[in-house]
Design a protein around this motif. Structure first.
Motif, PDB file in Angstrom:
ATOM      1  N   ASN C 221      10.164  16.775 -16.673  1.00  0.00           N
ATOM      2  CA  ASN C 221      10.193  15.935 -17.863  1.00  0.00           C
ATOM      3  C   ASN C 221       8.753  15.651 -18.286  1.00  0.00           C
ATOM      4  OD1 ASN C 221      13.002  15.752 -17.914  1.00  0.00           O
ATOM      5  ND2 ASN C 221      12.973  14.055 -16.453  1.00  0.00           N
ATOM      6  N   TYR C 223       5.832  14.130 -20.455  1.00  0.00           N
ATOM      7  CA  TYR C 223       5.540  13.007 -21.338  1.00  0.00           C
ATOM      8  C   TYR C 223       4.193  13.226 -22.007  1.00  0.00           C
ATOM      9  CZ  TYR C 223       9.399  10.653 -19.065  1.00  0.00           C
ATOM     10  OH  TYR C 223      10.639  10.318 -18.604  1.00  0.00           O
ATOM     11  N   CYS C 251       8.290  17.895 -25.587  1.00  0.00           N
ATOM     12  CA  CYS C 251       7.630  16.835 -24.824  1.00  0.00           C
ATOM     13  C   CYS C 251       8.107  15.479 -25.330  1.00  0.00           C
ATOM     14  CB  CYS C 251       6.114  16.907 -25.001  1.00  0.00           C
ATOM     15  SG  CYS C 251       5.376  18.386 -24.328  1.00  0.00           S
ATOM     16  N   LEU C 252       8.303  14.551 -24.398  1.00  0.00           N
ATOM     17  CA  LEU C 252       8.731  13.199 -24.774  1.00  0.00           C
ATOM     18  C   LEU C 252       7.500  12.419 -25.221  1.00  0.00           C
ATOM     19  CD1 LEU C 252      10.657  13.312 -21.566  1.00  0.00           C
ATOM     20  CD2 LEU C 252      11.885  12.453 -23.547  1.00  0.00           C
TER      21      LEU C 252
END
Lengths: 290, 285, 346
Positions: C221, C223, C251-252
């Motif tokens: 994940n 960021y 991408c967060l």
């Protein structure tokens, strides 16, 4: 009329007129700015590319918003799917079934819930919901599912308050007539009261969906803000509003970036406008049949 | 086949269950905010300087912003409402103004934020400031405030106005001495609900009010409101200084508690005024 | 880019201001004695302050004391600032002002990067404590807004968390601190380091599973910061641009360092990049085998670092200059390291 009176009469009238003109000027300038800068976004990026493309890159100066539109719609529709049945049930309960005592407690509570700042809901979603979804369903936890649940809780009070009002505004003679003809209370609610309250119910849903699609902060805090299409409920995504929240500060210098955000705003406005017109249309029809 | 009555009973119990469940969930959430925030609710936190982690700036900033907004909002909205209900002729222009006001009421607040950036921050004041923020909030609350005020003015019986005219009073005199005093409570209710919006809104203020932690003095200074401060606490982390992430989150919860209490108080106040107003009108009839 | 003024002035002037009675001139070194001792050598770019060696000008190593007209000329800013005085340079009049602090009054407005905000707040607090008649305000809004507003004269100082771009207005740039960008992961992840190349591929979306970079299997994940953030620009130009990569849209995106720290701390598969000050509760990865420590940034071996800047217009006022001089002084730089950033002079 004395001279003094004449003078104050004129002064008062012009004062009122000035205030009204300023208000109108404000309204017009809001419309002007949103449309001018919004159209610039369409012009700079190409109409079709801006709506149907899926790249957003400040460095390359290319902007397009399809994932955002999809994100906004998915989240709003998802929230409505759950909050409408729940909200209507509560509204029927409060208006028709609940004892006065229960109603006197629940109704003010709901009025208060309507006013609770959205950041509070966002904070709760961030702390309670996101870790739960990540641990139990996988993914980063920041997801459209989290956004939908937060939205459900946020718009439920709105739906309940509005729907309850419209149910209560159905004339009691309708209800009494139905009961007198031997229908049960349930049948009366289903066959008489709900159809009669239809226009009010629809506008409660439209109001709630307007709030859902326009909600920015709470969604920003839980949706993850990737620039991608969600493929499942636990995928992160980004909405028109969360995009504006995320970038408004850095875009506050003007140029194509700010125009692109205005473009998002314009699309948002367009969706809200469609919702409003639909509710307006239903209201008209409702008037004729009832 | 179920009898009609037992069918009804089942539906009734489902409705009871849904409502009770929902209320429990919502109350638990609010309770969670209160419980998590309670340990932080110390006077030193609430009235401490924000540069040391206190709430002084958000409290002063919220007050400052509220007052500035009301200074712009009340004359504009009352003036517009009086114009619409007392002076305007029923023509397309009046309808147009009324229509645009109702459509503006439904616009998402973040769009007002964009507008505030484009006009107030970039063109008028050239920087995010209290005055830019309060003008943005004025635009946001204007449609609602005009509608409430107009409603309050329209609910005044026509006979009162005619009586005033009959005694030889001018229109302006009637507005000042008959119409507005009797619409006061309605206007006040609207004002209180606008205050509620100023307190709760965050999105339109993000880029218009600045983010300063210092106590604001001039309207050109930046500040932050309680809701903005909550957002800042929830999304920012301490660099060093002994505070952990969890400390900040419980501080955010404490701000949430303050906000919820404020909203409850405002609701209560609005109800008091509303009741007062209703009694008065009934008394005259 | 740096337009810091080097002013050579006659030592007699300084001595008169300070009221120092005597100074000695050994064969090739010049030492002034008082509470603070500064030792300078002709034609040598380094000096000793109370025995500590330091650059006279850390951004320009050719600044040295020189001998002219049979007099010794010393860099007046270095001398006076180390004596705790404020040196101001007015470019319009080509005038040097040296002030003893204490009677400063007025207001300074700052605007800009939210990453610089915590540091700028601490600077302002300390400065206002020293000079109670000074009031400083800071509004956020991002690096772009800081540049625009300081160039437009709306605020006295703009704060930027990245270098200025060529297309941006020509401003006076004052570095106030250095900052490393740490790559952070959740504490539970079994890897200790990445290469820049691997990092770039993760952020470009070409590597999506931890097992491809030596961890246990699990979807990464990723960021990142929102578009427009100075930290993101730094990361982009130091990690992705050299490899010709683009940041993946998956991408967060987050608005602040703190939000990324919090997300990575609770996400067992999270990776993010933050200022060095934000590594509590998470694991800072070795980058190209170098640990993310202040020492490694100082000696240049850690690959991602940047400077934080204050920006002013060319005709800046005396109070603003005094404030910036304070930020760059020993006292100000002490605040820099207290806040988890890296001092300029180091």
């Amino acid at each position: 009329m004395s001279k003094h009176e004449q003078f104050s009469e004129k002064l008062g009238k012009s004062l009122i007129f000035i205030f009204a003109s300023i208000s109108l000027l404000i309204l017009l300038s809001i419309v002007f700015f949103i449309f001018r800068d919004g159209f610039l976004a369409f012009k700079e990026n190409g109409f079709f590319h801006f709506i149907f493309g899926h790249d957003w890159n400040v460095q390359d100066n290319t902007f397009s918003v399809l994932p955002l539109i999809v994100g906004s719609l998915v989240v709003t529709i998802g929230a409505l799917l759950f909050s409408v049945p729940i909200g209507f049930s509560c509204a029927v309960f409060l208006a028709e079934i609940a004892p006065e005592k229960v109603r006197n407690i629940v109704k003010p509570a709901i009025d208060i819930l309507v006013g609770i700042p959205s950041v509070v809901f966002g904070l709760l979603g961030m702390i309670l919901l996101v870790p739960y979804i990540r641990d139990h369903y996988g993914g980063p936890g920041l997801s459209i599912l989290a956004a939908i649940i937060v939205l459900i809780l946020m718009i439920l009070p709105t739906i309940i308050a509005q729907a309850e009002d419209s149910i209560r505004s159905v004339p009691s003679s309708f209800k009494n007539a139905s009961l007198a003809m031997g229908a049960t209370h349930l049948q009366t609610i289903w066959n008489v009261i709900l159809p009669c309250a239809k226009s009010g119910l629809v506008s409660s849903v439209m109001l709630a969906s307007g709030r859902a699609i326009g909600e920015a902060m709470a969604i920003y805090m839980v949706i993850g803000n990737t620039f991608t299409f969600p493929k499942s409920l636990i995928d992160p995504s980004r909405t028109l509003t969360s995009n504006i929240v995320g970038q408004i500060e850095e875009a506050a210098v003007g140029g194509t970036h700010l125009h692109a955000l205005f473009g998002c705003g314009l699309i948002l406005l367009f969706i809200v406008f469609i919702l409003n017109s639909y509710s307006f249309f239903i209201k008209r029809r409702g008037c004729r049949s009832c | 086949m179920l009898t009609k009555n037992s069918q009804q009973n089942i539906v009734w119990s489902i409705l009871w269950a849904i409502t009770i469940l929902l209320m429990i969930v919502l109350l638990l959430l609010i309770g969670y905010v209160f419980v998590k925030g309670a340990p932080e609710m110390k006077l030193s936190f609430i009235f401490g300087p924000t540069t040391n982690g206190g709430l002084m700036t958000p409290i002063v900033g919220t007050l400052y912003l509220t007052i500035m907004t009301l200074i712009f909002l009340i004359p504009l909205s009352v003036g517009t409402a009086v114009y619409l209900s007392e002076y305007a002729e029923q023509n397309w222009f009046t309808e147009f103004v009324r229509y645009s006001l109702t459509s503006l009421a439904g616009i998402p607040s973040i769009i007002f934020g964009l507008f505030g950036v484009a006009l107030f921050v970039m063109i008028w004041f050239k920087k995010a400031s209290i005055i830019a923020g309060s003008l943005t909030l004025t635009c946001l609350s204007l449609p609602f405030m005009v509608a409430t005020t107009e409603e309050a003015i329209r609910s005044i019986p026509k006979a009162w106005r005619e009586a005033s005219y009959g005694l030889g009073a001018t229109k302006w005199y009637t507005i000042i001495h008959v119409v507005l005093p009797n619409a006061t409570s309605g206007i006040l209710t609207g004002v209180i609900m606008s205050i509620g919006r100023v307190i709760a809104e965050t999105a339109p203020l993000l880029a218009t009010v600045g983010f300063s932690a210092f106590l604001p003095v001039s309207p050109m200074d930046g500040t932050r409101t309680l809701a903005l401060h909550l957002f800042y606490l929830a999304t920012e982390a301490p660099t060093v200084g002994g505070l952990t992430r969890n400390d900040l989150l419980s501080q955010a919860m404490a701000v949430g508690t303050v906000l919820i209490i404020l909203i409850i108080l405002l609701n209560f106040l609005a109800k008091l005024i509303f009741n007062h107003f209703n009694q008065k009108v009934r008394g005259f009839k | 880019m740096f337009k810091r003024n080097k002013i050579l002035s006659v030592i007699v002037g300084i001595v008169a201001i300070l009221g120092i009675a005597s100074f000695m001139v050994p064969s090739n070194a010049l030492t002034a004695t008082a509470k603070t001792t500064i030792e300078l050598w002709l034609n040598k770019p380094q000096a000793k302050v109370n025995g500590e060696t330091r650059w006279i000008d850390d951004t320009n190593h050719s600044v040295t004391p020189i001998s002219k007209w049979g007099r010794t000329l010393l860099p007046v800013r270095f001398i006076s600032e180390n004596f705790g005085l404020v040196t101001l340079w007015d470019a319009k009049e080509s005038k040097v002002t040296v002030m003893q602090g204490g009677e400063l009054a007025g207001t300074i407005s700052e605007a800009g990067s939210t990453s610089v905000l915590p540091l700028a707040e601490k600077f302002a607090l300390a400065f206002m404590k020293k000079h109670p008649k000074v009031r400083i305000s800071y509004t956020g809004g991002g690096t772009g807004a800081g540049i625009k507003q300081s160039a437009g004269g709306t605020v006295d100082i703009g704060a930027a968390s990245r270098d200025l771009k060529i297309s941006e207005p020509d401003l006076m740039v004052h570095a106030i601190a250095r900052d490393g960008v740490a790559i952070i992961v959740n504490k539970g992840i079994g890897i200790t380091g990445l290469t820049i190349d691997q990092l770039g591929k993760i952020y470009a979306g070409q590597v999506t599973d931890w097992k491809d970079v030596g961890g246990k299997s699990g979807k990464i994940n990723v960021y990142t910061r929102e578009e427009g953030s100075g930290t993101r620009d730094t990361f982009q130009s130091m990690v992705l641009d050299p490899a010709g990569l683009k940041m993946s849209p998956a991408c967060l995106a987050k608005k602040s360092n703190g939000e990324i720290q919090m997300s990575v701390q609770s996400d067992p598969n999270g990776i993010g990049y933050v200022s060095f000050g934000y590594t509590e509760g998470v694991k800072g990865l070795l980058l190209n085998g170098k640990e993310p420590t202040i020492e490694n940034v100082k000696n240049g071996s850690y690959p991602i670092s940047r400077r934080l800047y204050f920006l002013t217009k060319h005709n800046d006022n005396l109070l603003v200059q005094a404030f910036i001089a304070f930020c760059r002084s020993d006292e100000g730089q002490k605040i820099v390291s207290q806040e988890g950033y890296i001092q300029l002079a180091d």
